[in-house]
Design an enzyme around this catalytic site. Structure first.
Site, PDB file in Angstrom:
ATOM      1  N   GLU A   7      -1.677   4.533  -0.344  1.00 57.16           N
ATOM      2  CA  GLU A   7      -0.754   3.408  -0.415  1.00 57.16           C
ATOM      3  C   GLU A   7      -1.417   2.072  -0.100  1.00 57.16           C
ATOM      4  OE1 GLU A   7      -0.284   5.064   3.857  1.00 57.16           O
ATOM      5  OE2 GLU A   7      -0.995   5.683   1.868  1.00 57.16           O
ATOM      6  N   ASP A   8      -2.661   2.091   0.360  1.00 55.99           N
ATOM      7  CA  ASP A   8      -3.360   0.870   0.743  1.00 55.99           C
ATOM      8  C   ASP A   8      -3.770   0.069  -0.495  1.00 55.99           C
ATOM      9  OD1 ASP A   8      -5.072  -0.505   3.063  1.00 55.99           O
ATOM     10  OD2 ASP A   8      -6.359  -0.322   1.286  1.00 55.99           O
TER      11      ASP A   8
END
Length: 276
Positions: free
Chosen positions: A188-189
């Protein structure tokens, strides 16, 4: 004659470079370059600060608290601003970042608590730090057992449930910076998504294989206005990370390096990880 593990490493990566790092880094490099030898150049660009022998601190409750507090302080502000706030806190406590026992006592005094806040913390971040202090102060033994024996997913679950201001991403970063876990991956980064996009752009055959393995589509929540890189669905990024298990943490750092054309910026970000 069959080559030994060390022989393989000497061929693939400069030995002097490897010797600066902890043993688990050596294992990770061997594994990653076995999967994808083309990553050699970006790996050898410069040492990985997080994995240098000189930077690995001995595990302790104070270290764990320090890393989580640093994560809260640095949220949604620049690295320079976080460093300044941390510096004021250190100055307030005679040159040392306070442990949770000290802060628990500090927060019992309204004037000292206000002085701590005036180091540069918002009211919300003060509340987050108080939550962290309370969790550590009241649960020392269970936290020690959690960090010593639980798997990564359980630790993430407990941290998110018990500490205000710690979400899944922050918990994953703590697994890396505080517990030195080697198989962490934050699909998700933003930086990982961008690095993975560039990685897969250069390797269309891998992207094709990843799409063939999809079982549950998980849309990315990342938005951007630039069309210079493609946002892949989060499950595709996760599958890409899985290719390098059980050394996904190191591959995550490689993707961060691939995420920016200015390598000096990336290296500075790696160094800032040490304060989280």
């Amino acid at each position: 004659m069959k080559r030994t593990r060390d022989d393989i490493l000497k061929v693939d990566v400069d030995q002097e470079y490897l010797d600066q790092h902890i043993d688990s880094f050596r294992d990770g490099i061997e594994h990653i370059l076995t999967i994808d030898p083309t990553l050699k150049e970006i790996i050898e660009h410069s040492p990985f600060t997080m994995f240098l022998k000189e930077n690995v601190a001995k595990d302790s409750m104070d270290l764990y608290f320090n890393k989580l507090a640093g994560s809260i302080i640095s949220q949604q502000i620049s690295g320079a601003a976080a460093k300044n706030i941390r510096g004021r806190i250190v100055d307030m406590f005679d040159g040392t970042f306070p442990n949770y026992q000290t802060l628990h006592e500090t927060f019992q005094d309204s004037k000292k608590k206000q002085a701590f806040k005036e180091c540069g913390l918002s009211q919300r971040k003060l509340m987050y730090i108080e939550s962290l202090v309370g969790y550590f102060f009241n649960n020392e033994d269970s936290i020690k057992d959690l960090f010593a024996f639980a798997d990564d997913d359980k630790i993430i679950e407990e941290l998110v449930a018990n500490i205000k201001g710690i979400g899944p991403w922050s918990a994953k970063m703590f697994l890396v910076t505080g517990l030195h876990r080697l198989n962490v991956f934050a699909a998700e980064d933003l930086g990982i998504a961008r690095g993975c996009s560039r990685y897969l752009e250069q390797r269309p055959e891998i992207l094709k294989k990843l799409h063939s393995k999809r079982t549950l589509i998980k849309k990315s929540k990342i938005k951007h206005k630039s069309f210079k890189w493609k946002i892949h669905d989060e499950d595709v990024v996760e599958l890409c990370g899985d290719l390098f298990s059980p050394h996904r943490t190191l591959f995550m750092f490689v993707l961060w390096r691939m995420s920016d054309t200015n390598m000096e910026v990336v290296i500075n970000n790696e160094k800032r990880f040490m304060s989280k």
